[in-house]
Design a protein around this motif. Structure first.
Motif, PDB file in Angstrom:
ATOM      1  N   TRP A   1      41.731   8.166  87.913  1.00 46.89           N
ATOM      2  CA  TRP A   1      41.140   9.002  89.070  1.00 46.89           C
ATOM      3  C   TRP A   1      39.886   7.669  89.567  1.00 46.89           C
ATOM      4  CZ3 TRP A   1      41.680  11.301  93.517  1.00 46.89           C
ATOM      5  CH2 TRP A   1      41.325  11.678  94.488  1.00 46.89           C
ATOM      6  N   THR A   2      39.577   7.162  89.255  1.00 51.42           N
ATOM      7  CA  THR A   2      38.078   6.647  89.714  1.00 51.42           C
ATOM      8  C   THR A   2      38.806   4.908  89.554  1.00 51.42           C
ATOM      9  OG1 THR A   2      37.303   7.331  87.552  1.00 51.42           O
ATOM     10  CG2 THR A   2      35.918   6.271  89.390  1.00 51.42           C
TER      11      THR A   2
ATOM     12  N   LEU B   1      45.905  11.081  91.469  1.00 48.89           N
ATOM     13  CA  LEU B   1      46.903  11.404  90.280  1.00 48.89           C
ATOM     14  C   LEU B   1      47.819  12.744  90.451  1.00 48.89           C
ATOM     15  CD1 LEU B   1      43.623  13.649  88.621  1.00 48.89           C
ATOM     16  CD2 LEU B   1      44.143  11.149  88.416  1.00 48.89           C
TER      17      LEU B   1
ATOM     18  N   PHE C   1      34.759  23.663  84.630  1.00 48.16           N
ATOM     19  CA  PHE C   1      35.587  22.152  84.929  1.00 48.16           C
ATOM     20  C   PHE C   1      34.947  21.435  86.038  1.00 48.16           C
ATOM     21  CE2 PHE C   1      39.490  20.131  86.568  1.00 48.16           C
ATOM     22  CZ  PHE C   1      39.603  19.038  85.245  1.00 48.16           C
TER      23      PHE C   1
ATOM     24  N   LEU D   1      40.749  14.497  79.126  1.00 48.50           N
ATOM     25  CA  LEU D   1      39.763  14.345  80.432  1.00 48.50           C
ATOM     26  C   LEU D   1      38.619  13.247  81.149  1.00 48.50           C
ATOM     27  CD1 LEU D   1      38.765  16.650  83.074  1.00 48.50           C
ATOM     28  CD2 LEU D   1      37.163  17.232  81.338  1.00 48.50           C
ATOM     29  N   PHE D   2      38.794  12.869  80.037  1.00 50.67           N
ATOM     30  CA  PHE D   2      37.816  11.576  80.426  1.00 50.67           C
ATOM     31  C   PHE D   2      38.714  10.381  81.058  1.00 50.67           C
ATOM     32  CE2 PHE D   2      36.321   7.241  79.055  1.00 50.67           C
ATOM     33  CZ  PHE D   2      35.168   7.391  78.777  1.00 50.67           C
TER      34      PHE D   2
ATOM     35  N   LEU E   1      30.991  14.889  77.821  1.00 50.76           N
ATOM     36  CA  LEU E   1      32.484  15.699  77.374  1.00 50.76           C
ATOM     37  C   LEU E   1      31.930  16.112  75.912  1.00 50.76           C
ATOM     38  CD1 LEU E   1      34.150  13.339  78.119  1.00 50.76           C
ATOM     39  CD2 LEU E   1      34.145  16.010  79.408  1.00 50.76           C
ATOM     40  N   LEU E   2      30.905  15.599  75.370  1.00 49.27           N
ATOM     41  CA  LEU E   2      31.058  15.997  73.490  1.00 49.27           C
ATOM     42  C   LEU E   2      30.176  17.004  73.621  1.00 49.27           C
ATOM     43  CD1 LEU E   2      30.515  14.807  70.621  1.00 49.27           C
ATOM     44  CD2 LEU E   2      28.110  14.040  71.275  1.00 49.27           C
TER      45      LEU E   2
ATOM     46  N   GLY F   1      37.713  15.894  74.968  1.00 49.94           N
ATOM     47  CA  GLY F   1      37.183  14.919  74.771  1.00 49.94           C
ATOM     48  C   GLY F   1      37.817  13.257  75.281  1.00 49.94           C
TER      49      GLY F   1
ATOM     50  N   VAL G   1      30.880  13.441  85.617  1.00 51.86           N
ATOM     51  CA  VAL G   1      31.943  12.258  84.665  1.00 51.86           C
ATOM     52  C   VAL G   1      32.219  11.124  85.129  1.00 51.86           C
ATOM     53  CG1 VAL G   1      33.821  11.672  83.143  1.00 51.86           C
ATOM     54  CG2 VAL G   1      32.970  13.630  82.603  1.00 51.86           C
ATOM     55  N   GLN G   2      32.822  12.212  86.384  1.00 53.49           N
ATOM     56  CA  GLN G   2      33.389  11.013  87.222  1.00 53.49           C
ATOM     57  C   GLN G   2      31.907  10.040  87.854  1.00 53.49           C
ATOM     58  OE1 GLN G   2      35.444  12.492  91.035  1.00 53.49           O
ATOM     59  NE2 GLN G   2      35.016  10.104  91.925  1.00 53.49           N
TER      60      GLN G   2
ATOM     61  N   ILE H   1      41.523  11.281  82.681  1.00 59.33           N
ATOM     62  CA  ILE H   1      42.052  12.247  83.580  1.00 59.33           C
ATOM     63  C   ILE H   1      41.276  10.657  84.453  1.00 59.33           C
ATOM     64  CG2 ILE H   1      42.771  13.841  85.488  1.00 59.33           C
ATOM     65  CD1 ILE H   1      43.661  14.425  82.724  1.00 59.33           C
ATOM     66  N   VAL H   2      39.822  11.420  84.822  1.00 56.13           N
ATOM     67  CA  VAL H   2      38.145  11.204  85.163  1.00 56.13           C
ATOM     68  C   VAL H   2      38.346   9.881  85.494  1.00 56.13           C
ATOM     69  CG1 VAL H   2      36.169  10.938  86.269  1.00 56.13           C
ATOM     70  CG2 VAL H   2      37.677  13.159  84.668  1.00 56.13           C
ATOM     71  N   TRP H   3      38.832   8.726  84.812  1.00 53.50           N
ATOM     72  CA  TRP H   3      38.834   7.646  84.000  1.00 53.50           C
ATOM     73  C   TRP H   3      40.334   7.054  85.292  1.00 53.50           C
ATOM     74  CZ3 TRP H   3      39.061   4.477  79.621  1.00 53.50           C
ATOM     75  CH2 TRP H   3      38.061   2.150  80.099  1.00 53.50           C
TER      76      TRP H   3
ATOM     77  N   ALA I   1      29.582   9.637  80.035  1.00 57.98           N
ATOM     78  CA  ALA I   1      30.895  10.387  80.267  1.00 57.98           C
ATOM     79  C   ALA I   1      31.302  10.879  78.957  1.00 57.98           C
ATOM     80  CB  ALA I   1      31.702   9.250  81.001  1.00 57.98           C
TER      81      ALA I   1
ATOM     82  N   LEU J   1      31.807  19.725  74.161  1.00 56.59           N
ATOM     83  CA  LEU J   1      32.727  20.044  72.680  1.00 56.59           C
ATOM     84  C   LEU J   1      31.895  20.945  72.362  1.00 56.59           C
ATOM     85  CD1 LEU J   1      34.892  17.432  72.006  1.00 56.59           C
ATOM     86  CD2 LEU J   1      35.846  19.460  73.513  1.00 56.59           C
TER      87      LEU J   1
ATOM     88  N   LEU K   1      31.379   7.066  85.963  1.00 52.67           N
ATOM     89  CA  LEU K   1      32.539   6.412  85.361  1.00 52.67           C
ATOM     90  C   LEU K   1      32.312   5.703  86.540  1.00 52.67           C
ATOM     91  CD1 LEU K   1      35.924   8.107  84.041  1.00 52.67           C
ATOM     92  CD2 LEU K   1      34.236   6.222  82.748  1.00 52.67           C
ATOM     93  N   GLU K   2      31.712   5.474  87.913  1.00 51.84           N
ATOM     94  CA  GLU K   2      32.463   5.011  88.792  1.00 51.84           C
ATOM     95  C   GLU K   2      31.447   3.976  88.750  1.00 51.84           C
ATOM     96  OE1 GLU K   2      31.406   7.584  92.162  1.00 51.84           O
ATOM     97  OE2 GLU K   2      32.987   8.154  92.386  1.00 51.84           O
TER      98      GLU K   2
ATOM     99  N   LEU L   1      45.690  16.232  87.179  1.00 44.13           N
ATOM    100  CA  LEU L   1      45.082  17.952  87.492  1.00 44.13           C
ATOM    101  C   LEU L   1      45.551  18.873  87.031  1.00 44.13           C
ATOM    102  CD1 LEU L   1      41.838  18.371  87.595  1.00 44.13           C
ATOM    103  CD2 LEU L   1      42.540  18.653  90.314  1.00 44.13           C
TER     104      LEU L   1
ATOM    105  N   TRP M   1      33.524  17.792  86.328  1.00 46.03           N
ATOM    106  CA  TRP M   1      34.670  17.023  86.684  1.00 46.03           C
ATOM    107  C   TRP M   1      33.955  15.530  87.666  1.00 46.03           C
ATOM    108  CZ3 TRP M   1      40.193  15.595  86.862  1.00 46.03           C
ATOM    109  CH2 TRP M   1      39.863  15.053  87.717  1.00 46.03           C
TER     110      TRP M   1
END
Lengths: 493, 512, 117
Positions: free
Chosen positions: B186-187, B192, A397, B179-180, A420-421, B176, A404-405, B182-184, A416, A424, A408-409, B134, A401
């Motif tokens: 956070w950014t 959080l 995790f 979490l996406f 995640l895909l 999918g 993904v962060q 949540i991270v978003w 991202a 899955l 997104l940054e 989180l 995390w």
């Protein structure tokens, strides 16, 4: 006194122990020696990490030859972190190895196994510690040659062809790296990485250096099995002895990723590699392809070892993706995933080793009912599997995390989504095994239910426990990984 | 004892209980004793936090740092307090019920059942008291995973398939989408922590808000908003106490609770009310309410009907939250409690009928009220609560939601509530009517009939298939006791809604 | 001026491509090893020719000689040759074992046997 020579001892001790193993010959003695060495090596690695955390990078001129001319060992935060990963995995795998090796390798070859294992350890540690581009090649080949031998020790004859193919691919990769080093030397006249880093900006735009960079990248990509250069990996992991797979999966490709990091951020640290060339985009594209295709192919495998091998291809994609962001967050994610994935994969392959020992197969069909027959082993498999998926409170995790962060940054949300895909897809292939092991009844008349011996279960659960512990309290690993990433990127103006 | 220690204990007690349950597995009486004791202690612990929170206190404790800047932290606020109180009380009731049911039905692997049940409660407490997104997410996932063995308890092919749907939807959406999101968050926000008034206010704008809300709402698969509700009917293969756990105590409640938390403390009610791109939620929830009710109306299997009723009722909570006024948030919080009591009673009754008579179809229930008066009386009370008729707690919560909708002039919401109330009546009242006023039909003798019923209802319960006890009476004492307590709770909360009210009012105050 | 001035590089490149082609195109495991050797040797040639300094002699200290060839690449290549020899030996050993196990050293025949199994 000794403290000053730790960097040299880190490599010399396992190197000297390897021929000693050959002299000892008796399997138990060889194993005991290996055990002692692997724990000493771990102690040294931890000591070095602490030293680096306290005082900054440690340098050690080998044979007291001054730096740009002699070979220099240089331990910075990233190197120390990788040293600890390799040494820790070595220290955990060795106790596990004893029973597993007795079961899978003919008795008269066991001492050779341990000799090769120690050489492999030497090479991996050497790669992480050396500050010299050519010396790195030598260690790389020590690692590779010994791992070809280790893989060929597998009980099936296909282990031989797998080792042979790995040898061809690996040698091509190493030779590519050698060409790259030659070209860098032509332009700068030095092989010392720190020296290269200072001289590089002046010549960075020449075609020679660009070609060198290309050769280096392709060569190392072969070694780390970056998609689409991963073809050697599934067979090598599938047919190697269980211990070897557990060890190599946790260390071999990780160290190759480390080399990639060294090339991009230390040697070419003064040059904004990712901005001048397409290299960042290409790496990112390949990383994403690796993530998705590796996971997708894994779903269709019936041999669980091969399934996990493809999953490794995907996970390598995660690490390379982290590198290709070239931001502190991304690189932190990549580096911390080195550690996290080492824990996860090693534990998973160890679980398969236990399964193989008891039922003589790692085919998914034969694993029916294992949830009841080997509850301890399968519980470890499930926990590590969840970690691979990236469920919170596990290490997987944490890596996810950060990746993904990082995506997104930069505002790259499709990446991202793909990260995640891919996790899955991991749910699917892990759960295939879980369903068979827990829901399908064991075949009639199969071998009696039995757990693996304690000496195999304890190391396995040690890693599984670590992968939960460092998932709940990730600050320490992230501190080191983040520090390493910041250190590596600070070179970039 | 300090409030901080109480919070940690509330999470730890069920965990310890799980270990003890495994250790005492060979002695069923002791094992059940552990469960009951743990449930009682847990309820005591949660109750002891009540005065502090009522007085406006927000006890908080940080367990450790998980990622730099992100702690595993707990903070008790009114909504979580309400949820924890309901869940811990219902665990106690459910435990009593499980003992009667599991023994009466001769289930296998009871130790595993009780152990995972306890772990599920631990993670529910973790969700209820979570101090940031989180922590909440972590416990949310643990809950998904530890209920998986419960859902697949029978280990049959059908259970396996149901487990696949269950895990696939819940993990798929949470990893999918959630979490996406949540991270978003956070950014964007850099924190959080659950904060009064939200953390996104002023940091996100335009379509981002709408997309983020969608990621959250659909990412919280446990809230079972359509089209992500499939796992809930699928999970019906599990033993009845598990259904009670899923529908009333923990899982779906965790879902809507998380949605409420996100709307109130991540986005902030006022902030969302101003964002035009968040309007859609009201309509999706409204659609789910009506559509699920229609499906419920058409299903003959009792548990399936209840499952779709749950899907519909959950969206009440979400729709209430989506009206986005302080009053509606209050109604949503109350409805979580109201539905918990109502639905758990209904499932207890369904299980009671199954244990006593092995009937699972609505059409088989004619005249059963005379054989099982306690069960069917409880069923009737719970059904009234579901419809929203006094004197039941369902009336109270529906009243507030309706009032909020009127005040906000959300005619769509008002129409949905009215329509669904009619539908609720249409699928619950005939059952009550048939049970009490219609004569018992003769047992169908055909061999296929009863077997089909048993399979559809309980996923292959190992024993009793194909034969039915003639002349059955009430279910075992524990079962009747549990359902009587929960039915009494429904009525009690109508007359004495002060405690949940006080908490809900605080929530509204904080949000407004 | 351009072309003959760099002929040593051209030789290295031609050798490299020959070796690479053999590795990829041939099914015979021994021939693959030979190809791999040619490939490696081309890199050695590349290194050694790069060390040549025009007018320089062997790097031995002697009065009256000003320019020396660069000794470092020679040393490096000595190491690389050792590695290459080890690799070749290992590869050949593997081929022997493969021949014992499969009865052939043709890649396509081995693959055929593996598919059957």
């Amino acid at each position: 006194m000794i403290a000053a020579h730790l960097p040299a001892l880190q490599v010399v001790i396992p190197l000297m122990a390897a021929p000693l193993c050959v002299l000892l010959r008796r399997p138990v003695l060889a194993w005991a020696l290996t055990l002692a060495v692997s724990w000493v090596v771990l102690a040294i690695a931890v000591a070095l990490l602490l030293q680096v955390l306290e005082t900054g990078p440690v340098t050690y001129p080998l044979g007291n030859w001054a730096a740009p001319w002699g070979i220099e060992y240089r331990v910075d935060l990233a190197g120390a972190f990788v040293l600890v990963i390799v040494a820790a995995i070595g220290a955990v795998v060795t106790p596990y190895a004893r029973r597993s090796v007795e079961h899978e390798i003919p008795r008269d070859r066991i001492y050779l196994f341990y000799a090769m294992y120690l050489l492999c350890l030497t090479g991996l540690l050497g790669i992480a510690i050396t500050g010299d581009a050519f010396n790195l090649f030598v260690f790389l080949e020590i690692t590779s040659l010994s791992s070809y031998v280790l893989i060929s020790l597998g009980s099936e004859r296909r282990a031989l062809t797998a080792a042979y193919r790995y040898l061809i691919m690996g040698t091509l990769g190493a030779t590519f790296y050698l060409i790259g080093v030659a070209m860098m030397y032509m332009m700068t006249g030095t092989l010392n990485m720190a020296d290269l880093a200072t001289l590089m900006p002046a010549v960075a735009d020449t075609r020679t250096i660009l070609v060198a960079l290309a050769f280096l990248t392709v060569g190392i990509s072969l070694k780390l099995a970056l998609f689409p250069l991963h073809l050697w990996l599934p067979n090598a992991y599938t047919y190697a002895p269980s211990v070897v797979t557990a060890f190599l999966a946790a260390t071999g490709t990780k160290v190759a990723v480390y080399i990639l990091i060294r090339i991009f951020f230390t040697i070419f640290g003064g040059v904004e590699v990712f901005r001048i060339n397409l290299i960042g985009d290409v790496l990112m594209g390949l990383a994403i392809l690796a993530m998705v295709s590796g996971s997708a192919v894994a779903i269709y495998q019936n041999n669980v070892k091969r399934m996990l091998a493809y999953s490794s291809v995907a996970q390598i994609g995660y690490m390379v993706l982290g590198i290709s962001f070239a931001t502190v967050t991304g690189l932190t994610g990549g580096i911390v995933h080195l550690f996290n994935h080492a824990l996860i994969k090693c534990a998973l392959f160890m679980a398969l080793g236990c399964v193989f020992m008891r039922i003589g197969s790692v085919n998914i069909r034969d694993m029916a009912g294992l949830g009841r027959r080997m509850p301890v082993t399968m519980a470890s498999f499930v926990v590590s599997g969840l970690s691979l998926i990236g469920v919170p409170l596990t290490v997987g995790f944490v890596s996810k995390w950060y990746l993904v962060q990082a995506a997104l940054e930069k505002g790259w949300w499709p990446i991202a989504v793909l990260v995640l895909l891919s996790s899955l897809l991991a749910v699917i292939y892990i759960w295939r095994v879980v369903e068979v092991a827990y829901f399908r009844p064991a075949p009639e008349g199969g071998p009696a239910p039995a757990e693996a011996p304690l000496s195999m279960l304890v190391p396995m659960w040690l890693l599984t426990g670590a992968s939960v512990y460092f998932g709940i309290d990730a600050t320490r690993t992230l501190e080191v990984a983040g520090g390493a990433a910041a250190f590596l990127l600070r070179a970039t103006p | 004892m300090s409030a901080e220690a109480t919070i940690l204990l509330a999470v730890a007690v069920p965990l310890v209980a799980a270990v003890l349950i495994v250790l005492t597995g060979s002695r069923p009486n002791l094992r059940e004793g552990v469960t009951l004791a743990a449930a009682a202690i847990l309820f005591g612990l949660v109750a002891s936090l009540f005065p502090t929170v009522l007085a406006g206190g927000r006890p908080a404790v940080v367990l450790g740092e998980m990622l730099p800047g992100l702690n595993i932290a707990f903070e008790v606020e009114p909504l979580g307090m309400l949820f924890a109180a309901v869940a811990s009380f219902l665990w106690l009731v459910t435990s009593i019920y499980s003992i009667g049911y599991m023994r009466g039905h001769h289930e296998k692997n009871q130790t595993r059942f009780y152990a995972y049940f306890a772990i599920a409660l631990s993670s529910t407490m973790g969700v209820a008291f979570a101090g940031n997104m989180l922590t909440l997410f972590a416990f949310y996932e643990v809950l998904t995973l530890c209920t998986f063995p419960l859902v697949t308890h029978h280990g049959t092919e059908e259970a396996k398939r149901a487990g696949r749907v269950y895990l696939g939807i819940l993990l798929g959406t949470s990893i999918g989408l959630q979490l996406f999101a949540i991270v978003w968050t956070w950014t964007i926000a850099g924190t959080l922590d659950f904060t009064d008034g939200g953390i996104l206010a002023g940091k996100a704008a335009g379509p981002t808000v709408g997309i983020l809300l969608a990621l959250y709402v659909f990412g919280i698969g446990k809230a079972a908003i359509m089209p992500l509700h499939r796992w809930l009917p699928a999970a019906m293969v599990a033993p009845t106490p598990v259904s009670a756990l899923l529908h009333a105590v923990a899982v779906v409640k965790v879902g809507v609770f998380t949605v409420l938390k996100v709307i109130v403390y991540i986005f902030g009610v006022e902030f969302l009310a101003q964002a035009a791109s968040s309007r859609w939620l009201l309509y999706v929830a409204g659609f789910t309410i009506v559509a699920a009710s229609v499906v419920a109306l058409r299903s003959d299997n009792l548990k399936r009907r209840l499952a779709y009723s749950t899907v519909s009722q959950l969206s009440y909570v979400i729709m209430a939250a989506a009206i986005l006024t302080p009053l509606s948030a209050m109604g949503a919080a109350l409805h979580i409690a109201a539905h918990a009591f109502g639905k758990i009673t209904l499932f207890f009754c369904a299980g009671s009928i199954l244990v006593a008579s092995h009937k699972t179809l609505v059409s088989e229930l004619d005249g059963i009220g005379r054989r099982m008066p306690w069960t069917m009386a409880a069923f009737a009370i719970a059904a009234l609560s579901m419809i929203g008729i006094p004197p039941t707690v369902g009336f109270v919560s529906k009243w507030y939601i309706l009032r909020a909708a009127m005040e906000a002039e959300q005619m769509f919401a008002v129409a949905v509530i009215v329509l669904s109330t009619l539908l609720n009546a249409a699928y619950f009242l005939p059952i009550v009517y048939a049970a009490f006023f219609r004569a018992e039909t003769a047992e169908p003798v055909a061999a296929g009939g009863p077997a089909r019923g048993a399979e559809a209802g309980d996923g292959g319960t190992p024993r009793h298939r194909g034969h039915r006890r003639e002349g059955h009476g009430e279910a075992p004492l524990c079962v009747v006791l549990a359902l009587t307590v929960s039915a009494a709770g429904i009525v009690f909360l109508f007359f004495f809604p002060d405690l949940p009210f006080a908490l809900a009012r605080q929530l509204a105050g904080g949000a407004g | 001026m351009e072309f003959p001035g760099l002929y040593n590089y051209w030789i290295a490149i031609v050798l490299m491509m020959v070796g690479f082609y053999i590795v990829i195109a041939h099914d015979n495991l021994i021939k693959k090893v030979v190809g791999l050797n040619i490939f490696q040797v081309s890199v050695f040639v590349f290194y050694i020719s790069m060390a040549k300094v025009r007018g320089g002699t062997a790097p031995i200290l002697e009065a009256g000689i000003e320019t020396y060839s660069n000794p470092l690449p020679h040393v490096l290549i000595l190491t690389a040759i050792v590695v290459a020899v080890a690799t070749t030996a290992l590869a050949l050993a593997l081929v022997v074992r493969i021949r014992n196990a499969y009865g052939t050293i043709e890649d396509d025949e081995i693959e055929g046997q593996e598919d059957d199994a």
